[in-house]
Design a protein around this motif. Structure first.
Motif, PDB file in Angstrom:
ATOM      1  N   ASP A 245       0.927  -1.394  -0.097  1.00  0.00           N
ATOM      2  CA  ASP A 245       0.014  -0.084   0.067  1.00  0.00           C
ATOM      3  C   ASP A 245       0.694   1.205  -0.027  1.00  0.00           C
ATOM      4  O   ASP A 245       0.422   2.485   0.442  1.00  0.00           O
ATOM      5  CB  ASP A 245      -1.176  -0.203   1.279  1.00  0.00           C
ATOM      6  N   ARG A 246       2.000   1.284  -0.436  1.00  0.00           N
ATOM      7  CA  ARG A 246       3.124   2.336  -0.574  1.00  0.00           C
ATOM      8  C   ARG A 246       3.580   2.872   0.838  1.00  0.00           C
ATOM      9  O   ARG A 246       4.076   3.818   0.773  1.00  0.00           O
ATOM     10  CB  ARG A 246       2.129   3.382  -1.507  1.00  0.00           C
ATOM     11  N   SER A 247       3.406   2.205   1.805  1.00  0.00           N
ATOM     12  CA  SER A 247       3.772   2.759   3.124  1.00  0.00           C
ATOM     13  C   SER A 247       4.580   1.868   3.901  1.00  0.00           C
ATOM     14  O   SER A 247       4.852   0.668   3.795  1.00  0.00           O
ATOM     15  CB  SER A 247       2.443   2.936   3.969  1.00  0.00           C
ATOM     16  N   VAL A 248       5.433   2.839   4.788  1.00  0.00           N
ATOM     17  CA  VAL A 248       6.143   2.020   5.889  1.00  0.00           C
ATOM     18  C   VAL A 248       5.216   2.368   7.226  1.00  0.00           C
ATOM     19  O   VAL A 248       4.977   3.618   7.240  1.00  0.00           O
ATOM     20  CB  VAL A 248       7.618   2.390   5.982  1.00  0.00           C
ATOM     21  N   ARG A 249       5.000   1.438   7.941  1.00  0.00           N
ATOM     22  CA  ARG A 249       4.142   2.153   9.157  1.00  0.00           C
ATOM     23  C   ARG A 249       5.212   1.852  10.376  1.00  0.00           C
ATOM     24  O   ARG A 249       5.694   0.632  10.428  1.00  0.00           O
ATOM     25  CB  ARG A 249       2.698   1.179   9.376  1.00  0.00           C
ATOM     26  N   VAL A 250       5.016   2.479  11.206  1.00  0.00           N
ATOM     27  CA  VAL A 250       5.679   2.539  12.569  1.00  0.00           C
ATOM     28  C   VAL A 250       4.637   2.136  13.933  1.00  0.00           C
ATOM     29  O   VAL A 250       3.686   2.752  13.954  1.00  0.00           O
ATOM     30  CB  VAL A 250       6.583   3.609  13.094  1.00  0.00           C
ATOM     31  N   TRP A 251       4.854   0.856  14.546  1.00  0.00           N
ATOM     32  CA  TRP A 251       3.748   0.542  15.657  1.00  0.00           C
ATOM     33  C   TRP A 251       4.415   0.855  17.021  1.00  0.00           C
ATOM     34  O   TRP A 251       5.464   0.236  17.183  1.00  0.00           O
ATOM     35  CB  TRP A 251       3.448  -0.987  15.081  1.00  0.00           C
ATOM     36  N   ARG A 252       3.483   1.415  17.824  1.00  0.00           N
ATOM     37  CA  ARG A 252       4.131   1.347  19.056  1.00  0.00           C
ATOM     38  C   ARG A 252       2.831   1.164  20.026  1.00  0.00           C
ATOM     39  O   ARG A 252       1.734   1.769  19.894  1.00  0.00           O
ATOM     40  CB  ARG A 252       4.437   2.905  19.249  1.00  0.00           C
ATOM     41  N   ASP A 253       3.167   0.103  20.950  1.00  0.00           N
ATOM     42  CA  ASP A 253       2.088  -0.094  22.109  1.00  0.00           C
ATOM     43  C   ASP A 253       0.899  -0.686  21.234  1.00  0.00           C
ATOM     44  O   ASP A 253      -0.221  -0.346  21.867  1.00  0.00           O
ATOM     45  CB  ASP A 253       1.969   0.906  22.981  1.00  0.00           C
ATOM     46  N   GLY A 254       1.021  -1.315  20.266  1.00  0.00           N
ATOM     47  CA  GLY A 254      -0.160  -1.887  19.664  1.00  0.00           C
ATOM     48  C   GLY A 254      -0.916  -0.995  18.864  1.00  0.00           C
ATOM     49  O   GLY A 254      -1.912  -1.306  18.311  1.00  0.00           O
ATOM     50  N   GLU A 255      -0.368   0.176  18.519  1.00  0.00           N
ATOM     51  CA  GLU A 255      -1.059   1.199  17.661  1.00  0.00           C
ATOM     52  C   GLU A 255      -0.090   1.704  16.646  1.00  0.00           C
ATOM     53  O   GLU A 255       1.170   1.737  16.693  1.00  0.00           O
ATOM     54  CB  GLU A 255      -1.516   2.230  18.569  1.00  0.00           C
ATOM     55  N   CYS A 256      -0.680   1.964  15.481  1.00  0.00           N
ATOM     56  CA  CYS A 256       0.246   2.617  14.380  1.00  0.00           C
ATOM     57  C   CYS A 256       0.590   4.226  14.900  1.00  0.00           C
ATOM     58  O   CYS A 256      -0.354   5.047  15.189  1.00  0.00           O
ATOM     59  CB  CYS A 256      -0.669   2.811  13.190  1.00  0.00           C
ATOM     60  N   ALA A 257       1.736   4.503  15.091  1.00  0.00           N
ATOM     61  CA  ALA A 257       2.397   5.669  15.411  1.00  0.00           C
ATOM     62  C   ALA A 257       2.517   6.744  14.421  1.00  0.00           C
ATOM     63  O   ALA A 257       2.440   7.662  14.580  1.00  0.00           O
ATOM     64  CB  ALA A 257       3.607   5.541  16.278  1.00  0.00           C
ATOM     65  N   GLN A 258       2.731   6.021  13.273  1.00  0.00           N
ATOM     66  CA  GLN A 258       3.283   6.785  11.814  1.00  0.00           C
ATOM     67  C   GLN A 258       3.204   5.823  10.708  1.00  0.00           C
ATOM     68  O   GLN A 258       3.528   4.849  10.716  1.00  0.00           O
ATOM     69  CB  GLN A 258       4.604   7.353  12.108  1.00  0.00           C
ATOM     70  N   VAL A 259       2.634   6.678   9.569  1.00  0.00           N
ATOM     71  CA  VAL A 259       2.730   6.036   8.321  1.00  0.00           C
ATOM     72  C   VAL A 259       3.552   6.868   7.221  1.00  0.00           C
ATOM     73  O   VAL A 259       3.568   8.137   7.206  1.00  0.00           O
ATOM     74  CB  VAL A 259       1.053   6.109   7.697  1.00  0.00           C
ATOM     75  N   ILE A 260       4.506   6.412   6.728  1.00  0.00           N
ATOM     76  CA  ILE A 260       5.394   6.817   6.020  1.00  0.00           C
ATOM     77  C   ILE A 260       5.370   6.500   4.434  1.00  0.00           C
ATOM     78  O   ILE A 260       5.468   5.593   4.288  1.00  0.00           O
ATOM     79  CB  ILE A 260       6.781   6.452   6.147  1.00  0.00           C
ATOM     80  N   VAL A 261       4.474   7.448   3.666  1.00  0.00           N
ATOM     81  CA  VAL A 261       4.087   6.929   2.338  1.00  0.00           C
ATOM     82  C   VAL A 261       5.209   7.170   1.218  1.00  0.00           C
ATOM     83  O   VAL A 261       6.187   8.080   1.695  1.00  0.00           O
ATOM     84  CB  VAL A 261       3.149   8.037   1.876  1.00  0.00           C
TER      85      VAL A 261
END
Length: 794
Positions: A245-261
């Protein structure tokens, strides 16, 4: 601080399939351009420069890892794997062009690599195995997965985890499997170790799962909108993922903290650096580094240039939602904050529709692209329940019903072409021709350069080249049940003539050209059949199932003939197959268990199509086709869900029956039709999947072509019409099935008219009702045209 662009490393000319970042000063990348590259910098704050380029062959390099320094390699080793099946080990920053070690053993593409700090390497391959290498020699072969091993993880020198296309994860102690983890609903693509917790896995099912080593799921991370290809873990414990989906995602404590498109469709690989930076490798051939430390960000003008590049991308409406343009809010909607990281909002900006994504790190909406052809423009067309900008009727051969080719304006023509060829089981040698056809008939909008369908997953990118298209007229695909031998039993259309691909004209009944399912990779079929036989032979409990010497002789003769027949269709070898070969197939089907029958039924499919004279004697065809239905457990109770072996066997048996009706069929189709068709009719239509249904419709279509040549048995004729009406009344999802059934019905009515057979009033009324119902459910022009012609016969 949020992650922002820190470095752009451009040297590869094709997709970057794997990355590794063992230190703050080294990044390694592997690409489909047949190379691996090392990138180095003298200090963590200095810019990266290209180091050595590693070439070990002429095929895709798909996996890379790093082995720490040894006296022979003071800077460590670069380890690569790819389509040439060899694992090559190069000293880092060495001037030598040849690898220091080449690890041999895998028989198919090496798609995953990982190594421990002490230098133990684990590899995963299409050959369904993982292998462990110590001191650059084979230590263990890990067997147990039923399909390709796409992910590997070395926990320590004796503990390993593997993930597979069979949807399972296995943990191993040395060479012994100690636990199997299930839960993913599609292929497992990536693994990452979570110290003191367990490990994480990602999958084509778009989810990330975090597991304990005992097999319990701690939590599931959902947010990616397509395949998730790769995972890594940051030093602080955050999880990083990359996907389709064109993204890198950063996950912190079970939640998405940032989406890097990213400005590319596929983020194939991610890796984390010891300093907490993130490395990504993408389908645009670029390696990128992102940092949460402001001092390592690129200058502000480069950050803006990157953001502008992201914002300039054209997005298909499928990626961001389906709403009417007139219903969208204006730019004022961006004054309200988003509810979660990665939330996408579409807004009107003049005549444009823009997609903006909420970035929680900066607490702002970031434009991620312009939406192409928003719903409400009046150009969308439905095909198989989905909306497309174009749905072409494509002629592949004179007299053969046209095929449907769906395409979206934002889609790469090669991606659509590969999907079209796969859907219709046509050879990939026509990829360029179909892609050019699309380009000539559309004004395509490209998202990025050189996006092709993935030959490993069949899902995202593929390029037609000498290295990816086998010779001999056949293609290697994945086995439909086990994934072994990269072999798909059963194909449909004959190769398309090179010069007739065109937008179809209105179809005119009757259509007299038979359809067949005769394409195959016979060497792969041969390998699978004898692989199963070898497994039977070496187990005491199953040794009685093994092939007898005379059976092996006759099967070898059949396979040799079919190899020539499928490889050189314009120069068919002399017929050498007799009923003795058919009897051998029947004997093996009667002896082998259901889950191992599929290559034998597939062999029968080809014999049915290429060797009709082998079963032309009295009752021989009936015996042959009855055995195929028995092998598919046709007369057993039908209960949902159908087990995978039975599902595959049913499809192949139906294809064999369809091949049994051809130009070479005797007048009336032969006695077998009257005896076998009632058995076919016993299967509940609602239990059949899409492939089954379109094959059943093809069988009935071929029988209608037989009827155009001469009358058939009256009772068989009534049953034939009844089955066609069942499809037209019942089918609600697949237009291709309805179209083939409608053409078959039109052929039948045409033959009745020529033969002066008047339809009984009740049958005529039933036909009118069935075709009218089909025309209401399916609005495609080709179906409407056939329905009108059918009405003309009434």
């Amino acid at each position: 601080m949020p992650f922002k662009l820190s470095a752009t490393l451009a040297a590869h000319s094709s997709d970057v399939r794997a990355v590794s970042s063992p230190s703050d000063t080294i990044v390694l990348s592997a690409s489909r351009d047949t190379t691996a590259v090392s990138w180095t910098r003298p200090s963590p704050t200095a810019p990266f420069t290209q180091g050595s380029v590693y070439r070990a062959g002429s095929r895709y390099v798909n996996a890379i890892t790093y082995v720490p320094s040894t006296p022979d390699a003071p800077q460590g080793y670069v380890v690569t794997g790819g389509q040439d099946t060899v694992i090559n080990v190069f000293p880092l920053q060495s001037e030598r062009e040849e690898p220091a070690y080449s690890l041999l053993g895998h028989t198919e593409n090496v798609c995953a690599l990982h190594a421990t700090a002490s230098g133990v390497i684990i590899s995963g391959s299409w050959d369904r195995t993982a292998r462990v290498w110590k001191e650059f020699k084979i230590a263990y072969e890990l067997k147990g997965h039923q399909q390709s091993v796409w992910a590997v993880l070395a926990v320590d020198d004796d503990t390993f985890i593997t993930g597979s296309a069979d949807k399972s994860i296995k943990s191993w102690n040395q060479h012994k499997c100690i636990r199997t983890f299930t839960g993913h609903t599609d292929a497992v693509r990536g693994l990452a170790l979570l110290p003191d917790l367990g490990f994480a896995s990602c999958s084509n099912d778009s989810e990330i799962r975090v597991w304990t080593t005992e097999g319990d799921v701690i939590y599931t991370l959902s947010g990616h909108t397509s395949f998730v290809y790769s995972l890594s873990v940051l030093p602080n414990g955050d999880i990083v993922s990359g996907g389709e989906d064109r993204s890198v995602r950063v996950w912190r404590d079970g939640e998405c903290a940032q989406v890097i498109v990213h400005p590319a469709i596929s983020v194939w690989a991610v890796s984390s650096m010891p300093n907490g930076d993130i490395v990504s490798g993408c389908s645009d051939g670029v390696v990128r580094v992102f940092s949460s430390s402001e001092e390592r960000w690129v200058p502000a003008d480069e950050l803006k240039k990157y953001d502008d590049l992201i914002a300039s991308q054209a997005l298909p409406t499928q990626e961001v939602g389906d709403v009417k343009k007139s219903d969208l809010p204006g730019l004022e909607a961006l004054s309200s904050p988003g509810k979660k990281p990665g939330e996408v909002k579409m807004v009107r900006n003049g005549d444009k529709v823009e997609a903006h994504q909420w970035d929680s790190a900066s607490s702002s909406w970031q434009k991620v692209g312009d939406v192409v052809d928003a719903v409400g423009s009046g150009r969308k067309q439905l095909y198989e329940g989905k909306e497309y900008d174009y749905v072409f009727d494509v002629d592949i051969q004179d007299g053969v019903p046209p095929l449907k080719l769906p395409y979206n304006a934002n889609e790469n023509p090669y991606s659509a072409a590969q999907r079209f060829l796969n859907s219709n089981d046509m050879p990939m040698t026509y990829l360029d021709q179909v892609a050019k056809f699309i380009e000539q008939n559309t004004q395509a909008v490209n998202l990025s350069n050189n996006e092709f369908v993935d030959p490993y997953t069949g899902a995202s990118r593929y390029t037609a080249s000498a290295s990816s298209v086998p010779t001999g007229g056949s293609m290697s695909y994945a086995d439909p049940f086990t994934g072994g031998s990269r072999y798909t039993p059963g194909s449909t259309q004959p190769p398309a003539p090179a010069s007739v691909l065109q937008v179809a004209k209105t179809s005119v009944l009757p259509v007299r050209t038979f359809l067949s399912f005769k394409q195959a990779n016979v060497p792969a079929m041969h390998g699978k059949l004898y692989q199963l036989d070898d497994a039977f032979r070496h187990e005491i409990s199953t040794s009685s199932l093994a092939l007898y010497p005379e059976e092996i002789k006759l099967l070898d003769e059949a396979l040799t003939f079919l190899t020539l027949a499928t490889g050189t269709p314009t120069d068919m070898p002399p017929a050498s197959i007799t009923f003795a070969h058919i009897e051998t197939v029947v004997q093996v089907l009667e002896r082998w268990p259901s889950s191992q029958r599929f290559p034998v039924i597939d062999l029968a499919r080809l014999l049915s199509g290429y060797c009709p004279e082998a079963y032309a004697g009295p009752n021989q065809a009936t015996l042959f086709f009855r055995a195929l239905l028995n092998a598919a457990e046709w007369n057993e109770p039908w209960q949902a869900p159908i087990q995978k072996p039975r599902e595959t066997n049913t499809l192949l048996a139906l294809r064999a029956l369809a091949n049994g009706l051809s130009e070479d069929s005797p007048l009336g189709g032969g006695v077998w039709v009257s005896e076998i068709l009632p058995q076919v009719a016993n299967a509940p239509y609602e239990m059949l999947n899409k492939s089954h249904r379109v094959t059943l419709a093809t069988l009935l279509f071929n029988l209608s072509c037989v009827r155009l040549k001469a009358p058939i048995n009256a009772e068989t004729g009534k049953l034939h019409v009844a089955l066609l009406l069942r499809i037209l009344k019942t089918e609600t999802a697949d237009a291709e099935t309805v179209y083939r059934a409608a053409v078959a019905l039109g052929n039948t009515l045409s033959s009745s008219k020529v033969q002066n057979n008047t339809l009984p009033p009740d049958i005529a009324g039933e036909i009118r009702g069935a075709v009218q119902a089909a025309s209401v459910r399916f609005k495609e022009e080709r179906i409407q045209v056939v329905v009108e012609e059918i009405k003309g016969f009434m």
